[in-house]
Design an enzyme around this catalytic site. Structure first.
Site, PDB file in Angstrom:
ATOM      1  N   GLY A  32     -18.030   7.758  -2.603  1.00 28.31           N
ATOM      2  CA  GLY A  32     -16.924   7.800  -3.560  1.00 28.31           C
ATOM      3  C   GLY A  32     -17.132   6.664  -4.555  1.00 28.31           C
ATOM      4  N   ASN A  33     -16.058   6.244  -5.175  1.00 26.46           N
ATOM      5  CA  ASN A  33     -16.159   5.190  -6.194  1.00 26.46           C
ATOM      6  C   ASN A  33     -16.807   3.921  -5.666  1.00 26.46           C
ATOM      7  OD1 ASN A  33     -14.469   2.572  -7.151  1.00 26.46           O
ATOM      8  ND2 ASN A  33     -14.976   3.855  -8.892  1.00 26.46           N
ATOM      9  N   GLY A  89     -18.721   3.365  -2.802  1.00 24.37           N
ATOM     10  CA  GLY A  89     -20.106   3.563  -2.385  1.00 24.37           C
ATOM     11  C   GLY A  89     -21.036   3.717  -3.576  1.00 24.37           C
ATOM     12  N   GLY A 137     -20.554   6.973   2.713  1.00 24.58           N
ATOM     13  CA  GLY A 137     -19.554   7.313   1.700  1.00 24.58           C
ATOM     14  C   GLY A 137     -20.096   7.117   0.305  1.00 24.58           C
ATOM     15  N   LYS A 156       0.848  -1.192   0.000  1.00 20.90           N
ATOM     16  CA  LYS A 156       0.000   0.000   0.000  1.00 20.90           C
ATOM     17  C   LYS A 156       0.877   1.234   0.000  1.00 20.90           C
ATOM     18  CE  LYS A 156      -4.537   0.683   0.401  1.00 20.90           C
ATOM     19  NZ  LYS A 156      -5.567  -0.257  -0.041  1.00 20.90           N
TER      20      LYS A 156
END
Ligand code: GLU
Length: 427
Positions: free
Chosen positions: A220-221, A223, A218, A106
């Site tokens: 974003g992408n 959600g 959320g 990460k």
């Protein structure tokens, strides 16, 4: 939300619990409970106003036992080394539980892209690659989009890598835009994957998805695409929460008759922030940010950040909730797991539920290596197959052993990684 929880301690607590359950050998415990390699560095960036800023960054490889380190690169103002350590560890279990030949890694940059121009973002991305070049490579460590990073960022990074390496290396990064080495279906993959797992879980529990309601944290992408597929399958989203940068606060948008996801998407920005005024004029109730958690629904989808469901706020979760699907990484703290288990709520654990993104990243690498690209239908069919196969292994083991789904997923993942470590002769 400021939190006293340390995600790396959470990740280690989850690991230690299952290591005890499977009586993992001491040498493996010692080796697997921390990252193999870490790079901490600074990225100097020239800003548009003529000043320069220095950004702190991390790339951490938890494990390369099953393949190159693989995992996203987050842009977040509160990023820390320990958050990235935890996320790299979860990536190892994620690639292992869906059984793709990759390890876990990460990255994180302490920044807020919402306050930066596109050219500043481009210089930051290129700077990241210049500083971490020696650690990256298609067969070494392969970043991808994550919180607040996207396909455009990935393409700038690919271009910088290829400029330095003087060749084409499309496999060095995934989540690239379609047409520039990206895979169809990659944008949808994480959110869709979460819903594939929920769909399988509901079927096994004899619950009709069409009869269910959900609340999502959320937009974003992850959600967004979870909401889209869940609604397409007949489920009703009652509320969605999103973060408003201008107000530095989250809001929950509720429509008891069911949110129109297409409509909400049309009034949000690239970072998932829903326009309050427009939402209200479309008939959405505006509630405090934390209201998403206490909705009287069947399914909760935490799709934002880590440490969102804790013993302190778990008491407000409705007694009707049947499933918590961890779309984000680490949204439930380890001390909350026993409470969820005790209530008989099915928990779809993060590293299984949200493994769709990395799975399609793997498909993207395959397509790049062949230089031949599949149709979206083909990608999604392969994704569904991979997710369902992983789910069924985890679900069966949880039934056989009478254990929580998270623990069953860990048992499978740790065993696969440990075997690779031993077969390679590292321990
Ligand atoms: N950032 C995503 C995750 O946390 C995807 C990682 C990838 O595609 O490598 O799983």
């Amino acid at each position: 939300m400021a939190s006293t929880y340390n995600p790396f301690e959470n990740a280690q607590a989850q690991f230690d619990k299952v290591a005890d359950m499977i009586q993992l050998e001491q040498d493996s415990r010692e080796f697997l409970r921390q990252p193999m390699r870490e790079l901490h560095f600074m990225i100097p960036v020239k800003m548009d106003d003529g000043t320069s800023k220095t950004f702190r960054a991390y790339r951490i490889q938890h494990s390369t036992a099953r393949g190159p380190a693989k995992g996203g690169l987050r842009f977040h103002p509160h990023e820390t080394a320990d958050t990235v350590r935890a996320l790299s560890m979860w990536m190892t279990w994620k690639t292992a539980v869906v059984d793709i030949p990759l390890g876990g890694g990460k990255g994180g940059i302490v920044c807020d892209p919402r306050t930066m121009s596109l050219s500043e973002q481009e210089r930051l991305c290129r700077g990241f690659v210049r500083q971490s070049f020696d650690l990256l490579g298609p067969n070494v460590d392969v970043p991808a989009p994550d919180v607040m990073s996207n396909g455009q960022h990935m393409l700038w990074m690919l271009d910088e890598y290829e400029t330095i390496a003087r060749g084409h290396y499309p496999g060095v990064i995934t989540g690239k835009p379609v047409g520039s080495g990206g895979s169809l279906g990659r944008t949808e993959a994480t959110g869709y994957g979460v819903v594939y797992i929920v769909d399988d879980l509901l079927k096994n529990e004899d619950i009709d998805i069409k009869e269910t309601t959900a609340s999502i944290q959320g937009f974003g992408n992850v959600g967004e695409y979870a909401a889209r597929l869940y609604s397409d399958l007949g489920g009703t989203v009652i509320s969605v929460s999103s973060y408003d940068l201008a107000d530095k606060a989250s809001y929950t948008f509720r429509k008891k008759t069911g949110c129109n996801i297409e409509e909400l998407v049309s009034i949000k920005d690239n970072f998932g922030c829903i326009d309050k005024e427009k939402a209200q004029s479309l008939g959405y109730e505006l509630l405090p940010g934390e209201a998403w958690l206490s909705e009287d629904v069947d399914i909760l989808f935490p799709a934002a950040l880590e440490n969102q469901i804790t013993p302190e706020n778990f008491s407000c979760v409705s007694g009707n909730v049947k499933v918590i699907a961890e779309a984000a990484n680490g949204p439930v703290t380890p001390d909350c797991d026993p409470l969820i288990e005790k209530r008989g709520i099915h928990l779809a654990p993060d590293f299984l539920a949200n493994a769709g993104g990395v799975t399609v990243s793997y498909f993207e690498q395959i397509q790049c290596n062949m230089n031949y690209f599949w149709s979206k239908e083909e990608v999604l069919e392969k994704l569904r197959y991979t997710m369902s196969k992983a789910f069924s292994g985890v679900y069966q083991l949880s039934k056989e052993r009478g254990v929580y789904l998270r623990d069953a997923a860990y048992m499978i993942a740790i065993d696969r990684v440990n075997k690779a470590v031993k077969q390679r002769g590292w321990l």
